[in-house]
Design a protein around this motif. Structure first.
Motif, short mmCIF file in Angstrom:
data_model
loop_
_atom_site.label_atom_id
_atom_site.label_comp_id
_atom_site.label_asym_id
_atom_site.label_seq_id
_atom_site.Cartn_x
_atom_site.Cartn_y
_atom_site.Cartn_z
N ASP A 251 -38.21 -35.18 -87.95
CA ASP A 251 -39.25 -34.91 -86.96
C ASP A 251 -39.87 -36.24 -86.51
O ASP A 251 -39.97 -37.19 -87.31
CB ASP A 251 -40.31 -34.00 -87.58
N ILE A 252 -40.29 -36.32 -85.27
CA ILE A 252 -40.92 -37.55 -84.76
C ILE A 252 -42.32 -37.72 -85.33
O ILE A 252 -42.69 -38.78 -85.83
CB ILE A 252 -41.01 -37.52 -83.21
N ASN A 253 -43.11 -36.67 -85.27
CA ASN A 253 -44.53 -36.75 -85.64
C ASN A 253 -44.74 -36.29 -87.07
O ASN A 253 -44.90 -35.11 -87.34
CB ASN A 253 -45.36 -35.91 -84.67
N ASP B 113 -39.74 -32.89 -92.24
CA ASP B 113 -40.67 -32.29 -91.28
C ASP B 113 -41.93 -31.90 -92.03
O ASP B 113 -41.86 -31.40 -93.15
CB ASP B 113 -40.04 -31.06 -90.62
N ASN C 86 -44.01 -42.34 -88.94
CA ASN C 86 -43.41 -41.44 -87.95
C ASN C 86 -41.89 -41.52 -87.98
O ASN C 86 -41.30 -42.41 -88.61
CB ASN C 86 -43.97 -41.70 -86.55
N TYR D 31 -41.66 -33.21 -78.81
CA TYR D 31 -42.02 -34.10 -77.71
C TYR D 31 -40.85 -34.31 -76.77
O TYR D 31 -39.84 -34.91 -77.13
CB TYR D 31 -42.48 -35.46 -78.26
N SER E 85 -37.72 -32.69 -82.42
CA SER E 85 -39.09 -33.03 -82.02
C SER E 85 -39.66 -32.04 -81.01
O SER E 85 -38.93 -31.41 -80.25
CB SER E 85 -39.12 -34.44 -81.41
N ASN F 93 -43.10 -35.80 -95.35
CA ASN F 93 -43.60 -36.92 -94.55
C ASN F 93 -42.59 -38.07 -94.58
O ASN F 93 -41.60 -38.03 -95.32
CB ASN F 93 -44.97 -37.40 -95.05
#
Length: 244
Positions: free
Chosen positions: A54-56, A7, A61, A84, A82, A35
């Motif tokens: 994490d998605i973002n 994350d 990604n 989202y 996430s 990342n």
């Protein structure tokens, strides 16, 4: 088992790590990635059992990361965390074999429950190195690692076996006495907390978390087992632990 937290928000990485530690879950190491590229590199270097992704994230990604992970490891349990609430993301995650899709902010109880379910699934597919009873003994000690008064009688009562039977089994399979085993596990936990002290524990807090409510006695035991004092050990890290 090893856990990865990927994350880009430091506060979330620390929060998740603290929750897992506080819950007393039976893990070996927790790795953290800021990342997608860093996470993928860790997968190439280390053996992971569970990954919270994490998605973002920058550079790669979460969904792209999962696709790359699946090419080299089809057994690792993947959990998306996430912000989202997106049906398309959830659908793609399911197609990639993701274990759970959690939405931020993640409920603390749900978070631990999902990690426990993942661990149970892993254990069902792994051949245990010890007998089932020895495994339960280790789990019970870990669950009571911060309880200073915990002893052989408590363990025997909880597992409903005689103290003598448990003592013989520990000696046979682990080549240790009960007291030595508890001490070893407490010091292992202390070393982990010192090595991963991103939540800024003080030394007396680490001592208490490992079942030592006397910091000076904790230091004596730690030095006897490790060879150096907790303070000396902590100064090997970038973030040394502050004494009380």
């Amino acid at each position: 088992m090893n856990i990865l937290i990927a994350d880009d928000e430091e506060i979330i990485r620390q929060n998740f790590m603290k929750r897992i530690i506080k819950a007393g879950l039976p893990f070996d190491l927790i790795f953290k990635a800021t990342n997608g590229e860093e996470a993928l590199q860790l997968f190439k270097e280390e053996s992971m059992d569970i990954a919270l992704i994490d998605i973002n994230m920058p550079f790669k990604n979460g969904l792209d990361l999962i696709r790359d992970i699946r090419q080299q490891n089809k057994e690792v349990i993947l959990i998306i965390v996430s912000g989202y609430d997106n049906f398309r993301f959830a659908q793609q995650a399911l197609e990639l074999g993701v274990f759970r899709y959690l939405l931020k902010p993640v409920d603390a109880q749900e978070f631990i429950s999902v990690i426990q379910e993942a661990m149970e699934q892993i254990n069902q597919h792994k051949k245990p190195p010890y007998s089932l009873l020895t495994k339960k003994i280790l789990e019970d000690i870990q669950a009571n690692i911060s309880n200073e008064s915990y002893g052989l009688k408590d363990l025997a009562n909880h597992l409903q076996f005689s103290e003598g039977h448990i003592t013989k089994l520990i000696k046979k399979e682990l080549a240790k006495t009960f007291v030595d085993l508890v001490t070893e596990l407490r010091i292992q936990h202390a070393k982990y907390l010192i090595d991963n002290n991103e939540v800024n524990y003080k030394m007396y807090e680490i001592a208490e978390a490992c079942g030592f409510h006397n910091q000076y006695y904790f230091s004596q035991v730690f030095k006897k087992v490790v060879g150096v004092s907790p303070k000396q050990y902590s100064f090997r890290n970038l973030n040394p632990v502050i004494e009380k």
